[in-house]
Design an enzyme around this catalytic site. Structure first.
Site, PDB file in Angstrom:
ATOM      1  N   GLU A 275       0.813  -1.228   0.000  1.00 47.46           N
ATOM      2  CA  GLU A 275       0.000   0.000   0.000  1.00 47.46           C
ATOM      3  C   GLU A 275       0.841   1.270   0.000  1.00 47.46           C
ATOM      4  OE1 GLU A 275      -2.700   0.441   3.340  1.00 47.46           O
ATOM      5  OE2 GLU A 275      -3.466   2.342   2.593  1.00 47.46           O
TER       6      GLU A 275
ATOM      7  N   LYS B 180      -2.440  -2.037  -3.171  1.00 45.19           N
ATOM      8  CA  LYS B 180      -3.482  -1.155  -2.606  1.00 45.19           C
ATOM      9  C   LYS B 180      -3.072   0.299  -2.818  1.00 45.19           C
ATOM     10  CE  LYS B 180      -5.966  -0.173   1.697  1.00 45.19           C
ATOM     11  NZ  LYS B 180      -6.608  -0.769   2.875  1.00 45.19           N
TER      12      LYS B 180
END
Ligand code: 13P
Length: 340
Positions: free
Chosen positions: A177, A219
């Site tokens: 992420e 992500k």
């Protein structure tokens, strides 16, 4: 774990019609969320809140996995089952946030770097024993005058790759992420530039560190106008810019892209995901891993009171269902009106 197993868990997190619930707020973040409903952040309130979310009937139709926090992975529902058990019995895959948050990057004003690599191998093994099958590490990239620097992007990409390799060694699917923050008055064009530079660096590091792309998920944030930018891009513009950027830099070997919501309103986050899926098929699944955009309306309905659980669960189920529809590009404003 064999690569094949990592790959099958990664794929099981992004089936059609489903996405991930991020319920991994750190102690500081959940305290801020509870302050918005004037609720004290005690261990029991945090437990009760997560139990409300996880025991919502039927969410498994739209939720493939849930990301937990260190405290939450060890907590239990009132009936004595651990939260990972509650989720697994519904067919939802339990995951765990493993970074230790961000610190100011020395020598680089207004830039952050994420901590948590020291001792990570041992912690990953413990989390796997507690039932986790995937993990998450969040890096933060800030847009502003003269930032981000390539040094900051590189430091964060390197940490994400070190984390990714350790996860795969431990048999956990890493969710990688890199969040480009929505804060600031930058244009959507500037956001796209930063997102592209960040992802290019992240994938270069992942490959250097021999992370198997088939056994991970990305992500990212969406390509958006800064929150304070006077010119706000339309839903179509966001979808087009985000997909264009991702197609340039995310290899097709990655099974899925699971967006964070990043401070967009719940409905906007659903609309954006819907527009991207309505554009047609992509090299990877295009899905969600939202915290605020899935939880905020339910948190407001709950208000910390047991009597509000049924209505809060209804609200949460509705948001999960809307995002499930957005996975097919079949969400419409009418779904909101019908629920209201
Ligand atoms: P938001 O969807 O609220 O941005 O949170 C996602 C997340 O997990 C941030 O790390």
């Amino acid at each position: 774990m064999a690569r094949g197993e990592l790959e099958s868990v990664a794929r099981a997190l992004v089936p059609k019609g489903k996405g991930i619930l991020a319920a991994d707020e750190s102690s500081g973040t959940i305290k801020r969320r509870f302050e918005s409903i004037k609720l004290e952040s005690t261990e029991e309130n945090r437990r009760a809140y997560r139990e409300m979310l996880f025991t919502t009937q039927g969410i498994e139709e739209f939720i493939s996995g849930v990301i937990l926090f260190d405290e939450t992975v060890r907590q239990k529902a009132k009936d004595g089952r651990s939260f990972p058990e509650v989720l697994a019995q519904k067919g939802i895959i339990p995951g765990i946030k493993v970074d230790k948050g961000t610190i100011d990057m020395p020598g680089f004003p207004n830039e952050k770097v994420t901590e948590g690599l020291d001792g990570l191998r041992g912690r990953l093994n413990e989390y796997r024993e507690l039932g986790a099958r995937f993990a998450k590490w969040r890096a933060v990239i800030t847009i502003g005058p003269g930032i981000p620097t390539m040094t900051c992007i590189h430091a964060n990409a390197h940490a994400l790759a070190r984390y990714g390799a350790l996860c795969q060694e431990a048999g956990l699917v890493p969710i990688v992420e890199p969040e480009v923050l929505i804060d600031g008055d930058h244009t959507i064009e500037r956001c796209e530039e930063v997102e592209e530079a960040t992802l290019k660096c992240v994938f270069s590091e992942l490959l250097e560190h021999r992370v198997a792309l088939e056994g991970m998920l990305l992500k990212p944030s969406m390509v958006l106008s800064g929150k304070e930018c006077p010119k706000q891009a339309s839903v179509e513009e966001v979808a087009t810019a985000t997909i264009r950027c991702l197609r340039r830099v995310v290899p097709a070997a990655v099974p899925g892209i699971v967006f964070l919501s990043g401070g967009q309103s719940a409905e906007r986050a659903t609309e954006h995901l819907n527009a991207m899926n309505a554009m047609g098929s992509h090299p990877w699944e295009v899905s969600f891993s939202y915290a605020r955009a899935l939880q905020d309306p339910a948190l407001k309905a709950w208000k910390g009171e047991a009597a509000n659980i049924p209505v809060a669960q209804k609200v949460f189920h509705h948001r999960a269902k809307c995002n499930g529809a957005a996975r097919y590009g079949k969400y419409s404003k009418q779904m909101e009106a019908m629920a209201a």
